[in-house]
Every structure is written in structure tokens, then in C-alpha cells.
Design an enzyme around this catalytic site. Structure first.
Site, PDB file in Angstrom:
ATOM      1  NE  ARG A  33     -10.529 -11.675   6.026  1.00  0.00           N
ATOM      2  CZ  ARG A  33     -11.081 -12.514   6.903  1.00  0.00           C
ATOM      3  NH1 ARG A  33     -12.405 -12.599   7.014  1.00  0.00           N
ATOM      4  NH2 ARG A  33     -10.329 -13.272   7.688  1.00  0.00           N
ATOM      5  CE1 TYR A  49      -1.049  -6.487  10.430  1.00  0.00           C
ATOM      6  CE2 TYR A  49      -3.273  -7.355  10.157  1.00  0.00           C
ATOM      7  CZ  TYR A  49      -2.317  -6.382   9.897  1.00  0.00           C
ATOM      8  OH  TYR A  49      -2.640  -5.306   9.107  1.00  0.00           O
ATOM      9  CG  ASP A  76      10.371  -0.118   3.322  1.00  0.00           C
ATOM     10  OD1 ASP A  76       9.161  -0.045   3.045  1.00  0.00           O
ATOM     11  OD2 ASP A  76      10.954  -1.199   3.589  1.00  0.00           O
ATOM     12  CG  ASN A  95      -5.785  -1.776   0.891  1.00  0.00           C
ATOM     13  OD1 ASN A  95      -5.323  -0.729   0.460  1.00  0.00           O
ATOM     14  ND2 ASN A  95      -6.600  -1.796   1.943  1.00  0.00           N
ATOM     15  CG  LEU A 134      14.461  -2.050   1.423  1.00  0.00           C
ATOM     16  CD1 LEU A 134      15.727  -1.906   0.572  1.00  0.00           C
ATOM     17  CD2 LEU A 134      13.219  -1.957   0.539  1.00  0.00           C
ATOM     18  CB  THR A 182      -5.897  -3.670   9.848  1.00  0.00           C
ATOM     19  OG1 THR A 182      -6.750  -4.721   9.454  1.00  0.00           O
ATOM     20  CG2 THR A 182      -5.385  -3.991  11.256  1.00  0.00           C
ATOM     21  CG  ASP A 183     -11.037  -4.672   8.264  1.00  0.00           C
ATOM     22  OD1 ASP A 183      -9.960  -5.310   8.361  1.00  0.00           O
ATOM     23  OD2 ASP A 183     -11.875  -4.909   7.359  1.00  0.00           O
ATOM     24  CD  GLU A 184      -6.808  -8.685   9.426  1.00  0.00           C
ATOM     25  OE1 GLU A 184      -6.312  -9.509  10.202  1.00  0.00           O
ATOM     26  OE2 GLU A 184      -6.553  -8.665   8.199  1.00  0.00           O
ATOM     27  CB  SER A 186       1.164  -6.232  16.885  1.00  0.00           C
ATOM     28  OG  SER A 186       0.892  -6.486  15.521  1.00  0.00           O
ATOM     29  CE  LYS A 187      -1.461  -1.861  11.608  1.00  0.00           C
ATOM     30  NZ  LYS A 187      -0.401  -0.974  11.009  1.00  0.00           N
ATOM     31  CE1 TYR A 230      -4.694 -20.931   4.100  1.00  0.00           C
ATOM     32  CE2 TYR A 230      -5.199 -18.938   5.340  1.00  0.00           C
ATOM     33  CZ  TYR A 230      -4.299 -19.721   4.639  1.00  0.00           C
ATOM     34  OH  TYR A 230      -3.003 -19.285   4.501  1.00  0.00           O
ATOM     35  CB  ILE A 253      -0.957   0.023   1.208  1.00  0.00           C
ATOM     36  CG1 ILE A 253      -1.739  -1.290   1.312  1.00  0.00           C
ATOM     37  CG2 ILE A 253      -1.939   1.192   1.084  1.00  0.00           C
ATOM     38  CD1 ILE A 253      -2.643  -1.386   2.524  1.00  0.00           C
ATOM     39  CE  LYS A 264      -0.492  -9.931   3.696  1.00  0.00           C
ATOM     40  NZ  LYS A 264      -0.305  -8.507   3.685  1.00  0.00           N
TER      41      LYS A 264
HETATM   42  P1  NAD Z   1       3.499  -4.781   3.364  1.00  0.00           P
HETATM   43  O1  NAD Z   1       3.843  -5.927   4.248  1.00  0.00           O
HETATM   44  O2  NAD Z   1       3.298  -5.012   1.906  1.00  0.00           O
HETATM   45  O3  NAD Z   1       4.623  -3.649   3.494  1.00  0.00           O
HETATM   46  C1  NAD Z   1       5.170  -3.260   4.726  1.00  0.00           C
HETATM   47  C2  NAD Z   1       6.403  -2.413   4.437  1.00  0.00           C
HETATM   48  O4  NAD Z   1       6.928  -1.975   5.701  1.00  0.00           O
HETATM   49  C3  NAD Z   1       7.531  -3.163   3.719  1.00  0.00           C
HETATM   50  O5  NAD Z   1       8.072  -2.379   2.691  1.00  0.00           O
HETATM   51  C4  NAD Z   1       8.554  -3.406   4.821  1.00  0.00           C
HETATM   52  O6  NAD Z   1       9.885  -3.462   4.327  1.00  0.00           O
HETATM   53  C5  NAD Z   1       8.333  -2.181   5.706  1.00  0.00           C
HETATM   54  N1  NAD Z   1       8.738  -2.390   7.100  1.00  0.00           N
HETATM   55  C6  NAD Z   1       8.370  -3.404   7.919  1.00  0.00           C
HETATM   56  N2  NAD Z   1       8.947  -3.252   9.142  1.00  0.00           N
HETATM   57  C7  NAD Z   1       9.668  -2.110   9.076  1.00  0.00           C
HETATM   58  C8  NAD Z   1      10.470  -1.412  10.009  1.00  0.00           C
HETATM   59  N3  NAD Z   1      10.647  -1.871  11.241  1.00  0.00           N
HETATM   60  N4  NAD Z   1      11.065  -0.265   9.619  1.00  0.00           N
HETATM   61  C9  NAD Z   1      10.890   0.222   8.354  1.00  0.00           C
HETATM   62  N5  NAD Z   1      10.150  -0.407   7.426  1.00  0.00           N
HETATM   63  C10 NAD Z   1       9.542  -1.558   7.787  1.00  0.00           C
HETATM   64  O7  NAD Z   1       2.216  -4.124   4.024  1.00  0.00           O
HETATM   65  P2  NAD Z   1       0.965  -3.416   3.343  1.00  0.00           P
HETATM   66  O8  NAD Z   1      -0.014  -4.450   2.927  1.00  0.00           O
HETATM   67  O9  NAD Z   1       1.428  -2.427   2.361  1.00  0.00           O
HETATM   68  O10 NAD Z   1       0.332  -2.675   4.605  1.00  0.00           O
HETATM   69  C11 NAD Z   1       0.694  -1.329   4.915  1.00  0.00           C
HETATM   70  C12 NAD Z   1      -0.029  -0.923   6.171  1.00  0.00           C
HETATM   71  O11 NAD Z   1      -1.441  -1.022   5.983  1.00  0.00           O
HETATM   72  C13 NAD Z   1       0.298  -1.811   7.369  1.00  0.00           C
HETATM   73  O12 NAD Z   1       0.412  -0.992   8.513  1.00  0.00           O
HETATM   74  C14 NAD Z   1      -0.902  -2.728   7.488  1.00  0.00           C
HETATM   75  O13 NAD Z   1      -1.123  -3.123   8.835  1.00  0.00           O
HETATM   76  C15 NAD Z   1      -2.019  -1.839   6.983  1.00  0.00           C
HETATM   77  N6  NAD Z   1      -3.135  -2.572   6.366  1.00  0.00           N
HETATM   78  C16 NAD Z   1      -2.932  -3.380   5.299  1.00  0.00           C
HETATM   79  C17 NAD Z   1      -4.022  -4.027   4.715  1.00  0.00           C
HETATM   80  C18 NAD Z   1      -3.879  -4.891   3.499  1.00  0.00           C
HETATM   81  O14 NAD Z   1      -4.889  -5.414   3.009  1.00  0.00           O
HETATM   82  N7  NAD Z   1      -2.691  -5.068   2.938  1.00  0.00           N
HETATM   83  C19 NAD Z   1      -5.313  -3.862   5.247  1.00  0.00           C
HETATM   84  C20 NAD Z   1      -5.461  -3.039   6.358  1.00  0.00           C
HETATM   85  C21 NAD Z   1      -4.376  -2.380   6.895  1.00  0.00           C
HETATM   86  P1  TYD Z   2      -5.192 -12.552   3.520  1.00  0.00           P
HETATM   87  O1  TYD Z   2      -4.928 -12.073   2.134  1.00  0.00           O
HETATM   88  O2  TYD Z   2      -4.097 -13.278   4.240  1.00  0.00           O
HETATM   89  O3  TYD Z   2      -5.718 -11.318   4.366  1.00  0.00           O
HETATM   90  P2  TYD Z   2      -6.311 -11.263   5.888  1.00  0.00           P
HETATM   91  O4  TYD Z   2      -5.983 -12.506   6.596  1.00  0.00           O
HETATM   92  O5  TYD Z   2      -5.569 -10.100   6.435  1.00  0.00           O
HETATM   93  O6  TYD Z   2      -7.788 -11.039   5.738  1.00  0.00           O
HETATM   94  O7  TYD Z   2      -6.440 -13.521   3.496  1.00  0.00           O
HETATM   95  C1  TYD Z   2      -7.701 -13.109   3.015  1.00  0.00           C
HETATM   96  C2  TYD Z   2      -8.680 -14.226   3.269  1.00  0.00           C
HETATM   97  O8  TYD Z   2      -8.318 -15.356   2.469  1.00  0.00           O
HETATM   98  C3  TYD Z   2      -8.677 -14.736   4.707  1.00  0.00           C
HETATM   99  O9  TYD Z   2     -10.021 -15.097   5.063  1.00  0.00           O
HETATM  100  C4  TYD Z   2      -7.813 -15.968   4.660  1.00  0.00           C
HETATM  101  C5  TYD Z   2      -8.066 -16.523   3.274  1.00  0.00           C
HETATM  102  N1  TYD Z   2      -6.936 -17.235   2.645  1.00  0.00           N
HETATM  103  C6  TYD Z   2      -7.130 -18.512   2.099  1.00  0.00           C
HETATM  104  O10 TYD Z   2      -8.234 -19.070   2.143  1.00  0.00           O
HETATM  105  N2  TYD Z   2      -6.057 -19.127   1.509  1.00  0.00           N
HETATM  106  C7  TYD Z   2      -4.831 -18.555   1.456  1.00  0.00           C
HETATM  107  O11 TYD Z   2      -3.873 -19.191   0.928  1.00  0.00           O
HETATM  108  C8  TYD Z   2      -4.649 -17.233   1.997  1.00  0.00           C
HETATM  109  C9  TYD Z   2      -3.313 -16.535   1.956  1.00  0.00           C
HETATM  110  C10 TYD Z   2      -5.743 -16.608   2.578  1.00  0.00           C
END
Ligand code: NAD
Ligand code: TYD
Length: 364
Positions: free
Chosen positions: A231, A167, A42, A197, A44, A141-143, A170-171, A224, A21, A206
Site C-alpha cells: 500500500r 467497496y 454525518d 490514509n 454517525l 480512492t485509488d482502489e 461502489s466508489k 492477511y 479523514i 483499519k
Molecule cells: P470513515 O469510515 O472513517 O468515515 C465515514 C463517515 O461517513 C462516518 O463519519 C460516517 O458516519 C459517515 N457516513 C457514512 N454513511 C453516511 C451517510 N449515508 N450519510 C451521512 N454520513 C454518513 O471513512 P474515511 O476513512 O474517513 O474515508 C472518507 C472518504 O475517503 C470515503 O469516501 C473513503 O472512500 C475515502 N477514502 C478513504 C481512504 C482511507 O484510507 N481511509 C483512502 C481512500 C479514500
Molecule cells: P485496510 O486498512 O483495511 O485498508 P485497504 O484494504 O483499504 O487497503 O488494509 C490495509 C492492508 O492491510 C490491506 O492489504 C489488508 C491488510 N490487513 C491485514 O493484513 N490485516 C488486517 O487485520 C487488516 C485490517 C488489514
């Protein structure tokens, strides 16, 4: 509706800007506000990929810093040196399945990292004379709200926190800190809690990219449990627009829920991906792709349903999600088909080791 403050040139640190994101947000911001200074911080991790930002590396207003949000001296130095006025904080450990295998890294990055940023920003903001336009946007996150039953109302900003995974716990901890820094110190923090997202630059672990990539490789598609988990899918570009509105017009101390208004059961989403892959990809190893669907052992503590009530951000800031799941998944599949150079290197030995550790016990 709130006044839009997008005239002011900003100097913004985007943490986690090499992740999914965060990188979409960096691209959004750079394109829309070319006069703004962007500093990506970042560390990385496996999920961060500098190549995602390579088209920006030569821009005068862009800087990439390879560093950790837990490194207080580095954060202190960057804030001063770059004369920062805003932080968009995305950096986190973000994958539920990895938090089940190893929760410690989640407490470190998500709780300690957010605390370090807040402390550093607080000191810097005080030393700068507490300017009113400074912002700390904490992306969450909504989680954190836990799991909904089939007929429960969607999560609103006043839903009680009830996190179920390391997860989300911690959020939740990091959200509480961001909230407390506003109430205790008047630091201008704003929290957003968004739903799942999807879109370009999504790491292969994901659900959506995993299904697309496994279909291209003729590998089983692990669903699963019974696949009935729901979602609320949010296209990442819609999310970036929401965060843009929140930084420019959101009220400090407030929380905004951001959702796609797209509730879908996992199994229905995977069928949709399979159908679109059959249509859009010429030579799949297994066709129809749905023949690869495999029900596997459930994730422990698997939340049944998430859904977001996004009426506050709509009413106060005028934001609505514009992309339907059907449109967004088609766009996303086309992106993965056209950008194999981006994701193929991510299927590294480390990734295979994670895949085995997470999935071997599920395929029973
Ligand atoms: P991601 O895992 O793709 O990216 C996380 C980034 O943070 C990576 O580039 C990683 O290198 C960097 N990072 C991790 N630990 C670090 C540290 N200690 N110092 C500096 N950089 C660090 O995550 P994402 O999916 O892009 O999510 C971004 C944010 O949005 C997160 O806070 C996540 O909790 C939140 N979020 C994500 C989703 C989703 O669907 N992906 C949904 C709700 C909320
Ligand atoms: P995920 O992309 O891991 O997001 P989150 O757990 O944060 O919602 O998973 C989305 C949904 O898909 C979740 O209900 C778990 C399910 N899932 C599977 O069924 N199989 C898979 O291999 C993965 C990664 C997720």
C-alpha cells in the site's frame, strides 16, 4: 501552476465530517479558514464519532447536523438555509472487509448517497444562477483502479477503472456519477483518488490502528495472506492539504490522484509498528511486540499492490506529501498512546461482534 483562490470566504458542507479523514479535514479547514462557515453532515454510523469534533462545537461558524446524505429534503434544505457554495464529500462506507460481509450498505451510502447529493446540488446551483466558484469535491480512492503487479507503473488519472471489492465498485460508481454531472450538466465537480490514509482519529478496524491497539492489549496481529501486499501510505494531514489546494485551485471536471510516495509491504509496516511500540510504550503485555504477529487466511479478492503517480497535482497545484512513513507512524502511535479516551469506547460490543465475524474464519 493554477492560481490560488483562498481569499474568498466559503460556506462549505463537509459530509462524513465525523469520520476519520473528514474530521481531520474539518479541523484543518476550521484552523486555516476561521471565517468560513462549516456545516458537517454525518449520520454517525459506527465509524462516525461526534466527540472527535467536540473542540469545535461552540464555534460560531461551525454547525453539526446529524443526518443522512440519502435524505434529499434535508440536503435541499441545508444548501439553501446555509447558502452553501462548496461540498467536500467524504461520507461513505469505507472498509473493504465490511463490504465483503455486507455489500448492500455500500451501494446505498456510496452510490445512492452521492447521487442524492449531486442531484440536490445541481438543482440548487441552477437556481443560484450557476456561480462559477461553486465546487463539489468528491473524495475517492485509488482502489477503483484495481491491483498492480510488482513492476507495473503506478496509477495515473488515465488508468482504467477495475474495482475488485464491493467497496471499490461502489466508489467507482460514485466517481462515474460525479464525472458525468460535470460532462452532462457542467456541474463543477472535482474528483480526488487517494491512497491509504493513516493518522489521528482512525477507526480501530483499519490496519494501522488495529495493530497499535492489539499490541496494547496483547492480542494477535493478523496479517492477511503472505503479508507481501503493498500500500502507498499517505499521512492524513498531507491529504487534507492536498484537498485544500484542490478546492481552491483545482479545475472542475478534473481528477487528481493523491499519494504518499510511501510504498510499503504490509509485513514491513507491521514490523515498523512493533519496533516503535516497543520503544514508545513502557509496559506492553507482550514484548517484543513482533511475537504477536500471526499470518491468517487471506482476504477474498485481496488487491496485491496500490501505488499512486501524484505528478499531476504536484505540477498543477504545487502539492507534495511531506511526511515519511517513519515520521508519520511515530506521530500516529504517540497520538494513540495519548488519546486512549478517544478510542477505548469504540471497542464496543458491536465492534467485538464485527471483529469476530470478520476474523474468526481467518484464524485457522
Ligand atoms: P470513515 O469510515 O472513517 O468515515 C465515514 C463517515 O461517513 C462516518 O463519519 C460516517 O458516519 C459517515 N457516513 C457514512 N454513511 C453516511 C451517510 N449515508 N450519510 C451521512 N454520513 C454518513 O471513512 P474515511 O476513512 O474517513 O474515508 C472518507 C472518504 O475517503 C470515503 O469516501 C473513503 O472512500 C475515502 N477514502 C478513504 C481512504 C482511507 O484510507 N481511509 C483512502 C481512500 C479514500
Ligand atoms: P485496510 O486498512 O483495511 O485498508 P485497504 O484494504 O483499504 O487497503 O488494509 C490495509 C492492508 O492491510 C490491506 O492489504 C489488508 C491488510 N490487513 C491485514 O493484513 N490485516 C488486517 O487485520 C487488516 C485490517 C488489514
Amino acid at each position: 501552476m493554477a492560481e490560488i483562490d483562498s481569499e474568498r470566504a466559503r460556506r462549505i458542507i463537509i459530509t462524513g465530517g465525523a469520520g476519520f479523514i473528514g474530521s481531520n479535514f474539518v479541523h484543518h479547514w476550521s484552523k486555516k479558514y476561521p471565517k468560513d462557515r462549516i456545516v458537517v453532515l454525518d449520520s454517525l454510523t459506527y465509524a462516525g464519532n461526534r466527540a472527535t469534533l467536540e473542540d469545535l462545537e461552540n464555534l460560531e461558524n461551525f454547525r453539526f447536523v446529524h443526518g443522512d446524505i440519502c435524505d434529499r429534503p434535508l440536503v435541499d434544505q441545508l444548501l439553501k438555509q446555509e447558502n452553501i457554495d462548496s461540498i467536500a464529500h467524504f461520507a461513505a462506507q469505507s472498509h473493504v472487509d465490511r463490504s465483503i460481509l455486507g455489500p448492500g450498505a455500500f451501494v446505498e451510502a456510496n452510490v445512492v448517497g452521492t447521487f442524492t447529493l449531486l442531484e440536490s446540488f445541481r438543482q440548487y446551483w441552477l437556481e443560484s444562477g450557476q456561480p462559477k466558484h461553486y465546487r463539489f469535491l468528491h473524495i475517492s480512492t485509488d482502489e477503483v483502479y484495481g491491483s498492480l503487479g510488482p513492476s507495473d507503473p503506478p496509477f495515473s488519472e488515465s488508468t482504467a477503472y477495475s474495482p475488485n471489492s464491493p467497496y471499490s465498485a461502489s466508489k467507482a460508481g460514485s466517481d462515474h456519477l460525479a464525472r458525468a454531472y460535470y460532462h452532462t450538466y457542467a456541474l463543477p465537480t472535482i474528483i480526488t483518488n487517494c491512497s491509504n490514509n493513516y493518522g489521528p482519529f482512525h477507526f480501530p478496524e483499519k490496519l494501522i490502528p488495529l495493530m497499535i491497539i492489539n499490541i496494547l492489549q496483547g492480542k494477535p496481529l493478523p496479517i492477511y495472506g503472505d503479508g507481501q501486499n503493498v500500500r502507498d501510505w499517505l499521512y492524513v494531514k498531507d491529504h487534507c492539504q492536498a484537498l485544500d489546494f484542490v478546492i481552491h485551485s483545482g479545475t472542475p471536471g478534473q481528477t487528481y490522484n493523491v499519494g504518499g510516495n510511501n510504498e510499503v509491504k504490509n509485513i514491513d509496516l507491521v514490523y515498523l509498528i512493533c519496533r516503535l511500540m516497543d520503544e514508545l510504550s513502557e509496559d506492553l503485555p507482550v514484548k517484543p511486540a513482533e511475537n504477536l504477529i500471526t499470518f491468517v487466511k487471506d482476504r477474498p479478492g485481496h488487491d496485491r499492490r496500490y501505488a499512486i503517480d501524484a505528478s499531476k497535482i504536484r505540477q498543477e497545484l504545487g502539492w507534495i506529501p511531506e511526511t515519511t512513513v517513519a515520521e508519520g507512524i511515530r506521530e500516529t502511535i504517540l497520538w494513540y498512546l495519548e488519546n486512549q479516551k478517544w478510542w477505548r469506547p469504540l471497542l464496543s460490543a458491536d465492534y467485538q461482534a464485527y471483529y469476530q465475524a470478520s476474523y474468526d474464519q481467518k484464524f485457522i
